[in-house]
Design a protein around this motif. Structure first.
Motif, PDB file in Angstrom:
ATOM      1  N   LEU A   1       5.035   9.342  -1.029  1.00 26.57           N
ATOM      2  CA  LEU A   1       4.609   8.088  -0.420  1.00 26.57           C
ATOM      3  C   LEU A   1       5.418   6.957  -1.042  1.00 26.57           C
ATOM      4  CD1 LEU A   1       0.713   8.449  -0.431  1.00 26.57           C
ATOM      5  CD2 LEU A   1       2.309   9.050   1.363  1.00 26.57           C
TER       6      LEU A   1
ATOM      7  N   SER B   1       0.872  -1.171   0.000  1.00 24.12           N
ATOM      8  CA  SER B   1       0.000   0.000   0.000  1.00 24.12           C
ATOM      9  C   SER B   1       0.908   1.219   0.000  1.00 24.12           C
ATOM     10  CB  SER B   1      -0.913  -0.007   1.227  1.00 24.12           C
ATOM     11  OG  SER B   1      -0.153  -0.189   2.403  1.00 24.12           O
ATOM     12  N   MET B   2       0.343   2.339  -0.385  1.00 18.18           N
ATOM     13  CA  MET B   2       1.122   3.577  -0.393  1.00 18.18           C
ATOM     14  C   MET B   2       1.164   4.104   1.033  1.00 18.18           C
ATOM     15  SD  MET B   2       1.992   3.850  -3.505  1.00 18.18           S
ATOM     16  CE  MET B   2       2.623   5.491  -3.649  1.00 18.18           C
ATOM     17  N   GLU B   3       2.343   4.225   1.567  1.00 18.13           N
ATOM     18  CA  GLU B   3       2.475   4.634   2.962  1.00 18.13           C
ATOM     19  C   GLU B   3       3.372   5.852   3.076  1.00 18.13           C
ATOM     20  OE1 GLU B   3       1.050   3.163   5.563  1.00 18.13           O
ATOM     21  OE2 GLU B   3       0.140   1.505   4.475  1.00 18.13           O
TER      22      GLU B   3
ATOM     23  N   LEU C   1      -8.825  17.828  -4.885  1.00 21.09           N
ATOM     24  CA  LEU C   1     -10.166  17.951  -4.318  1.00 21.09           C
ATOM     25  C   LEU C   1     -10.434  19.340  -3.765  1.00 21.09           C
ATOM     26  CD1 LEU C   1     -10.317  14.508  -2.573  1.00 21.09           C
ATOM     27  CD2 LEU C   1     -11.387  15.219  -4.686  1.00 21.09           C
ATOM     28  N   GLU C   2      -9.391  20.088  -3.535  1.00 19.63           N
ATOM     29  CA  GLU C   2      -9.617  21.480  -3.123  1.00 19.63           C
ATOM     30  C   GLU C   2      -8.376  22.278  -3.466  1.00 19.63           C
ATOM     31  OE1 GLU C   2      -9.808  21.962   1.053  1.00 19.63           O
ATOM     32  OE2 GLU C   2      -7.747  21.316   1.294  1.00 19.63           O
TER      33      GLU C   2
ATOM     34  N   ILE D   1      -2.526   5.634  -9.228  1.00 15.95           N
ATOM     35  CA  ILE D   1      -2.026   5.514  -7.866  1.00 15.95           C
ATOM     36  C   ILE D   1      -1.555   4.097  -7.606  1.00 15.95           C
ATOM     37  CG2 ILE D   1      -2.635   5.539  -5.432  1.00 15.95           C
ATOM     38  CD1 ILE D   1      -4.381   7.883  -5.917  1.00 15.95           C
TER      39      ILE D   1
ATOM     40  N   GLU E   1      -5.340  24.725  -2.924  1.00 22.44           N
ATOM     41  CA  GLU E   1      -4.591  25.072  -1.725  1.00 22.44           C
ATOM     42  C   GLU E   1      -3.978  26.440  -1.911  1.00 22.44           C
ATOM     43  OE1 GLU E   1      -3.988  21.568   1.099  1.00 22.44           O
ATOM     44  OE2 GLU E   1      -3.740  23.741   1.177  1.00 22.44           O
TER      45      GLU E   1
ATOM     46  N   LEU F   1      -5.886  15.451 -10.632  1.00 23.26           N
ATOM     47  CA  LEU F   1      -6.383  14.298  -9.899  1.00 23.26           C
ATOM     48  C   LEU F   1      -5.735  13.036 -10.445  1.00 23.26           C
ATOM     49  CD1 LEU F   1     -10.240  14.073  -9.318  1.00 23.26           C
ATOM     50  CD2 LEU F   1      -8.424  13.530  -7.741  1.00 23.26           C
ATOM     51  N   LEU F   2      -5.141  12.262  -9.588  1.00 25.02           N
ATOM     52  CA  LEU F   2      -4.616  10.977 -10.046  1.00 25.02           C
ATOM     53  C   LEU F   2      -5.751   9.979 -10.061  1.00 25.02           C
ATOM     54  CD1 LEU F   2      -1.234  10.506  -8.216  1.00 25.02           C
ATOM     55  CD2 LEU F   2      -1.602  10.968 -10.607  1.00 25.02           C
ATOM     56  N   THR F   3      -5.830   9.217 -11.120  1.00 21.87           N
ATOM     57  CA  THR F   3      -6.863   8.188 -11.146  1.00 21.87           C
ATOM     58  C   THR F   3      -6.400   7.010 -10.295  1.00 21.87           C
ATOM     59  OG1 THR F   3      -5.881   7.075 -13.019  1.00 21.87           O
ATOM     60  CG2 THR F   3      -7.510   8.785 -13.497  1.00 21.87           C
ATOM     61  N   LYS F   4      -7.344   6.184  -9.981  1.00 23.62           N
ATOM     62  CA  LYS F   4      -7.041   5.036  -9.127  1.00 23.62           C
ATOM     63  C   LYS F   4      -5.939   4.175  -9.752  1.00 23.62           C
ATOM     64  CE  LYS F   4      -9.448   1.647  -6.414  1.00 23.62           C
ATOM     65  NZ  LYS F   4     -10.697   1.471  -5.771  1.00 23.62           N
TER      66      LYS F   4
ATOM     67  N   LEU G   1      -3.876  16.073  -4.378  1.00 24.09           N
ATOM     68  CA  LEU G   1      -5.244  15.700  -4.692  1.00 24.09           C
ATOM     69  C   LEU G   1      -6.027  16.914  -5.074  1.00 24.09           C
ATOM     70  CD1 LEU G   1      -4.993  13.863  -1.420  1.00 24.09           C
ATOM     71  CD2 LEU G   1      -4.743  12.815  -3.633  1.00 24.09           C
TER      72      LEU G   1
ATOM     73  N   ALA H   1       4.075  12.495  -4.545  1.00 24.15           N
ATOM     74  CA  ALA H   1       2.909  12.285  -3.680  1.00 24.15           C
ATOM     75  C   ALA H   1       1.658  12.791  -4.379  1.00 24.15           C
ATOM     76  CB  ALA H   1       3.091  13.035  -2.366  1.00 24.15           C
ATOM     77  N   PRO H   2       0.619  12.036  -4.362  1.00 24.77           N
ATOM     78  CA  PRO H   2      -0.578  12.490  -5.071  1.00 24.77           C
ATOM     79  C   PRO H   2      -1.074  13.791  -4.497  1.00 24.77           C
ATOM     80  CG  PRO H   2      -1.079  10.614  -3.672  1.00 24.77           C
ATOM     81  CD  PRO H   2       0.395  10.780  -3.651  1.00 24.77           C
TER      82      PRO H   2
END
Lengths: 235, 521
Positions: free
Chosen positions: B380, B346-348, B502-503, B519, B505, B513-516, B500, B497-498
């Protein structure tokens, strides 16, 4: 603390655990905080006791021999909203997440020290203490006002973006208890982004950078590895 | 020995006639030029010699007789009739016949020797090719297939190689298509170490024992095609050569397998001993502490003062946790070794993983200064979180155990051309230069570790195995200023790092937006 102590006096905790030694240890720990302890050695017995004794909290071992832990959680939820803390061994994260998503409120990984154990229980029982509907949450050094969308850490204001605020608020609502990735994503971003834990990580990292003195050693926003995040409450 | 002349012989006879006729005509041709009878004799001799060079003794002698007769008839007075010549001509005739015979025999011998040489060369080639094929084979079943194939090709027969183990018990596989009778004969060849031939039932069969350096290792069976004869002496010699090679190869492979398993056994034994000794020590030590403290508390509870009681209970808890750590390590090591662990990636965030590890050790870190240098926007990394946490735990465990209590720890992270890295450095005694690689070996306890009664020596081995599983690496170095520096590298995903979308900054431009899929790539 005396007010809290008075309410704890009456608190009944139901332990559903098949190993005698573990039950003994848990019982002893709980008694130090004057909890009333009811025990059950199997899932069936546990569900029975639940109906009869109506405890304030259930400690459920996920490794019961007669029923799958997730199923027990669901069955308990069918009957009542009693807070549930699931107990299992390290490495069993998938089960823990499933249990949390099925209605459990928090989890404990064996082996755990008594202090941590009791702190979790206190946090879960405190659920009712936050006045519902109030827009201002206070948790330790954190204070968040939902109406104004402002946050103070140790009385110093910190500027957060709307999403960062929302993330912090959701964690504060369940202060002391773990919130799974899934629930966080759901509450902060909505159902559409359920699988994308990476989003969470980045935002948590940003949030930590703003509210923690040492983001790599967070005092507030603690990671529950493989499960979710928790806002730590020091009391 | 009267038999039908072969085609070749008939041809030879024809040529003999031609030679004689030509000689006669040629002789007539030179007669007017004053040629003597001796000269004409030479011409006839030449004809005979030419025929003798190509054809068998019989044909040559016949041609010689024809030449003599022709010469006598046509040239020796009285001409044009057969008359017994003078003595001098008889000598010549006899000589001519003898010469023809000798030349013919010499030629035959030469031809025979040539044929023999060719056969010998073919045999050598067969053995050479067989040895080449067998040399490259490492497994017994392959050996049997390869060997049989080459032999089948050379001898135009079906070949089977049967193996017996040390006892008489026949090895069950590969017997299925042999009749009981054939099996008996094969067995006989094996027990008596003698070739067994069988000409009955329309098809010739042969069983050649394969004899190794000490004892027979098996039997080679040949089943010839219908109508073919058993091989002759020369071929049998080649067969023996092949058999010897097969036997040698079989022995070589059996020995090789034996050596391999012996080596494996020795290594397993060594590890098992190391494991047993370290495990028993590292498990028993904390257990002993627990039992001692527990029993003291049990018997003397009333008489002990509070401080001692606290100390004893503290011992019990710490020893139990130490035991837990040792067992976890043992389990992890076993799982990693046997490949049972299934990694879930997973991306951590490295910052988070470090934080989790530090919080786990917060009690033991106590008042130690811990300097953390982790930049806030690290990309990540795609890892198995549990495993990397195990790595960090083991590194912290080592640092805590082998450095003095009040010395600082330095944790840093970042990206380099080798990937994302995490470094844990301490200010303790450090690791000697020649041990910097060895510490990662299983059960290796460095000179420092051996002085402090420490762990099983598995921690760093687990770290290396875990890093390898991620395609990364870990190494030990000397810290500038004293102490040890353990650092590990993880390959990074190409994307940063993605960010995002969504808002927005603030003043930063709209990140995409990175698609699934992007990622999880």
């Amino acid at each position: 603390m005396s007010q809290a102590q008075a309410s704890i006096q009456q608190t009944t905790v139901l332990i559903i655990e098949d190993e005698l030694q573990v039950r003994r240890a848990l019982r002893a720990a709980l008694r130090t905080e004057s909890y009333l302890v009811v025990e059950a050695a199997s899932a069936i017995e546990g569900l029975e006791r639940l109906t009869v004794k109506t405890p304030h909290l259930v400690l459920l071992d996920l490794g019961l021999p007669d029923m799958d832990g997730i199923e027990v959680t669901r069955k308990i939820r069918e009957q009542s909203n009693v807070p549930i803390i699931v107990v299992s061994v390290r490495g069993d994260e998938t089960n823990q997440v499933d249990a949390l998503d099925s209605g459990a409120n928090d989890y404990i990984t064996k082996p755990v020290r008594e202090a941590e154990f009791l702190a979790r229980i206190r946090a879960v029982l405190r659920n009712g203490d936050q006045a519902k509907g109030s827009s201002v949450l206070v948790t330790g050094a954190l204070r968040a006002d939902a109406a104004q969308q402002r946050v103070w850490v140790n009385s110093e204001e910190v500027v957060l973006t709307p999403l960062q605020f929302r993330l912090l608020y959701v964690l504060m609502e369940d202060a002391g208890r773990v919130v799974t990735h899934r629930r966080l994503l759901q509450r902060v971003w909505g159902v559409a982004h359920l699988g994308q834990v990476e989003y969470l990580r980045v935002y948590v990292s940003q949030l930590r950078a703003k509210i923690e003195r040492s983001p790599a050693r967070p005092k507030f926003l603690v990671t529950a590895p493989g499960i979710g995040y928790r806002l730590k409450v020091t009391d | 020995m009267i038999r039908r002349p072969s085609k070749r012989e008939l041809r030879g006879f024809a040529w003999g006639l031609v030679a004689t006729t030509t000689s006669t005509l040629l002789s007539f041709a030179v007669q007017p030029f004053g040629a003597h009878l001796t000269d004409m004799m030479m011409i006839h001799l030449l004809g005979v010699v030419l025929v003798a060079m190509r054809y068998s003794l019989g044909v040559s002698l016949l041609t010689a007789f024809m030449a003599v007769a022709s010469f006598d008839y046509f040239f020796i007075p009285p001409v044009f009739q057969f008359a017994l010549p003078d003595l001098k001509y008889i000598i010549t005739f006899v000589a001519m016949i003898v010469i023809a015979g000798v030349i013919s025999m010499l030629n035959e011998r030469l031809r025979r020797e040539q044929a023999a040489a060719r056969r010998s060369e073919a045999a050598t080639m067969t053995l050479y090719r067989l040895s080449q094929d067998l040399a490259s084979v490492a497994r017994l079943d392959q050996l049997l297939a390869v060997g049989a194939r080459q032999i089948e090709h050379t001898f135009a027969a079906e070949a089977r190689v049967l193996l017996w183990d040390a006892a008489d018990a026949p090895d069950p596989h590969d017997r299925i298509d042999l009749s009981a009778e054939e099996l008996t004969m094969a067995r006989r060849a094996w027990t008596h170490c003698e070739r067994v031939l069988d000409r009955r039932a329309g098809r010739a069969r042969l069983w050649q024992p394969l004899i190794g350096s000490h004892r027979p290792v098996g039997v080679l069976g040949l089943r010839f095609t219908e109508g073919r004869e058993l091989p002759d002496q020369d071929d049998l010699r080649v067969l023996e050569g092949c058999a010897a090679q097969l036997a040698g190869a079989i022995e070589r492979i059996s020995l090789g397998t034996a050596v391999q398993s012996a080596r494996l056994e020795v290594e397993t034994e060594r590890l098992r001993n190391a494991l047993l000794s370290t495990v028993s020590h590292d498990l028993k030590t904390p257990l002993a502490a627990i039992i001692a403290a527990g029993s003291t508390l049990g018997t003397n509870h009333a008489t002990l003062d509070a401080a001692t009681r606290a100390e004893l209970t503290g011992t019990i808890v710490e020893s139990a946790e130490r035991l837990d750590a040792v067992i976890t390590n043992l389990l992890s090591a076993t799982r990693l070794e046997s490949g049972i662990i299934q990694l879930t990636f997973s991306m951590e965030s490295l910052e988070e993983l470090i934080g989790a590890a530090l919080s786990h050790f917060s009690d033991r870190l106590g008042d130690r200064p811990v300097h953390i240098d982790v930049p806030s926007h690290l990309p990540l990394v795609r890892v198995d979180a549990q495993l990397i946490e195990l790595v960090l735990s083991n590194l912290l465990e080592n640092a805590l155990r082998y450095t003095p209590e009040n010395t600082a720890l330095h944790i840093s992270a970042g990206t380099s051309e080798d990937g994302a890295f995490v470094r844990l450095a301490d200010e303790g005694p450090g690791i000697l230069a020649d041990e910097q690689e060895k510490v990662f070996e299983k059960f290796y306890r460095g000179s420092v570790a051996r002085k402090n009664d420490g762990g099983a020596g598995l921690g760093l081995m687990i770290c290396r195995a875990a890093l390898r599983a991620h395609g990364g690496r870990i190494l030990a170095r000397e810290r500038a200023g004293g102490g040890a520096s353990l650092e590990f590298f993880l390959p990074t995903v190409a994307e940063r790092a993605p960010a995002l979308g969504l808002e927005p900054e603030g003043p930063r431009p709209q990140p995409r937006l990175l698609t699934k899929d992007q990622i999880s790539a």
